[in-house]
Design a protein around this motif. Sequence first.
Motif, mmCIF file in Angstrom:
data_model
loop_
_atom_site.group_PDB
_atom_site.id
_atom_site.type_symbol
_atom_site.label_atom_id
_atom_site.label_comp_id
_atom_site.label_asym_id
_atom_site.label_seq_id
_atom_site.Cartn_x
_atom_site.Cartn_y
_atom_site.Cartn_z
ATOM 1 N N ILE A 244 0.835 -1.203 0.000
ATOM 2 C CA ILE A 244 0.000 0.000 0.000
ATOM 3 C C ILE A 244 0.869 1.253 0.000
ATOM 4 O O ILE A 244 0.613 2.190 -0.746
ATOM 5 N N ALA A 245 1.939 1.238 0.811
ATOM 6 C CA ALA A 245 2.822 2.408 0.892
ATOM 7 C C ALA A 245 3.524 2.682 -0.436
ATOM 8 O O ALA A 245 3.719 3.835 -0.814
ATOM 9 N N THR A 246 3.882 1.616 -1.153
ATOM 10 C CA THR A 246 4.590 1.790 -2.428
ATOM 11 C C THR A 246 3.635 1.805 -3.620
ATOM 12 O O THR A 246 4.073 1.856 -4.761
ATOM 13 N N GLU A 247 2.326 1.713 -3.324
ATOM 14 C CA GLU A 247 1.271 1.757 -4.341
ATOM 15 C C GLU A 247 1.486 0.701 -5.432
ATOM 16 O O GLU A 247 1.341 0.971 -6.618
ATOM 17 N N ASN A 248 1.795 -0.508 -4.997
ATOM 18 C CA ASN A 248 2.082 -1.601 -5.924
ATOM 19 C C ASN A 248 0.817 -2.420 -6.205
ATOM 20 O O ASN A 248 0.639 -3.524 -5.704
ATOM 21 N N ALA A 249 -0.071 -1.871 -7.013
ATOM 22 C CA ALA A 249 -1.343 -2.529 -7.331
ATOM 23 C C ALA A 249 -1.138 -3.820 -8.104
ATOM 24 O O ALA A 249 -1.905 -4.773 -7.966
ATOM 25 N N VAL A 250 -0.087 -3.884 -8.907
ATOM 26 C CA VAL A 250 0.184 -5.089 -9.696
ATOM 27 C C VAL A 250 0.469 -6.270 -8.769
ATOM 28 O O VAL A 250 -0.012 -7.376 -8.983
ATOM 29 N N LEU A 251 1.245 -6.031 -7.723
ATOM 30 C CA LEU A 251 1.538 -7.092 -6.754
ATOM 31 C C LEU A 251 0.286 -7.476 -5.973
ATOM 32 O O LEU A 251 0.022 -8.655 -5.739
ATOM 33 N N LEU A 252 -0.510 -6.489 -5.601
ATOM 34 C CA LEU A 252 -1.727 -6.751 -4.835
ATOM 35 C C LEU A 252 -2.741 -7.549 -5.645
ATOM 36 O O LEU A 252 -3.431 -8.411 -5.101
ATOM 37 N N LYS A 253 -2.800 -7.322 -6.936
ATOM 38 C CA LYS A 253 -3.785 -8.038 -7.755
ATOM 39 C C LYS A 253 -3.433 -9.514 -7.945
ATOM 40 O O LYS A 253 -4.225 -10.286 -8.464
ATOM 41 N N ASN A 254 -2.251 -9.930 -7.476
ATOM 42 C CA ASN A 254 -1.886 -11.348 -7.520
ATOM 43 C C ASN A 254 -2.730 -12.190 -6.576
ATOM 44 O O ASN A 254 -2.720 -13.407 -6.660
ATOM 45 N N VAL A 255 -3.457 -11.538 -5.679
ATOM 46 C CA VAL A 255 -4.341 -12.257 -4.761
ATOM 47 C C VAL A 255 -5.469 -12.883 -5.574
ATOM 48 O O VAL A 255 -6.086 -12.221 -6.416
ATOM 49 N N LYS A 256 -5.727 -14.161 -5.324
ATOM 50 C CA LYS A 256 -6.764 -14.890 -6.057
ATOM 51 C C LYS A 256 -8.107 -14.171 -5.924
ATOM 52 O O LYS A 256 -8.555 -13.857 -4.826
ATOM 53 N N GLY A 257 -8.746 -13.908 -7.069
ATOM 54 C CA GLY A 257 -10.060 -13.282 -7.079
ATOM 55 C C GLY A 257 -10.056 -11.766 -7.007
ATOM 56 O O GLY A 257 -11.106 -11.141 -6.930
ATOM 57 N N LEU A 258 -8.864 -11.151 -7.009
ATOM 58 C CA LEU A 258 -8.776 -9.691 -6.914
ATOM 59 C C LEU A 258 -8.301 -9.129 -8.253
ATOM 60 O O LEU A 258 -7.250 -9.513 -8.749
#
Length: 196
Positions: free
Chosen positions: A101-115
């Motif tokens: 969240i601090a680094t605003e890494n949406a690409v990494l966060l979207k690796n969550v299944k179903g996100l």
Amino acid sequence: MYEYISGKVAELAPAYAVVEAAGVGYYLNISLQTYAAVEGSDEARLYVHFIVREDVQQLYGFATKIERELFRQLISVSGVGGNTARMILSTYSSNELRNIIATENAVLLKNVKGLGLKTAQKIIVELSGKMIDLGMDEPTMVSAPTAANPIFDEALQALIMLGFQKSASEKVLKSLFQESPTLPVEDAVRQALRRM
């Protein structure tokens, strides 16, 4: 309504725990973080979040107050329900999520299944200012072996040659090398295959 439930661990699985307190067994949905913290314990204290909807009432349990607060922040984002928040907290530790969240890494966060990417971006936009409220204003980057570790690179290349995606392989290997920095290549690949 409930702050925590403390008692005997009657049942434990990666997705739920049953904690017996005062003769009542409470079924709590948990993340893998909480599962790892409770695993092997006869007694546990889990901090609780209670969700009441028209069709269901659910208890979510957390090993720490920080994890529970992150869960609450996540479900405050429109489009993120309890199960999605639990999946995020199962995929990333509290510190890793804070850094994403601090680094605003949406690409990494979207690796969550179903996100999806849009929801990941929405989470980052809505929660970036709220991390300060949790005492998480300074990102603490998680150090993970990368190019500086030739064993990591060799294990990564082996997994890619076996047909696994690079991002998934990196994630599993980073986790393994954080637990055991001196793993030989063969053991790293074997353990990674078990986790994928």
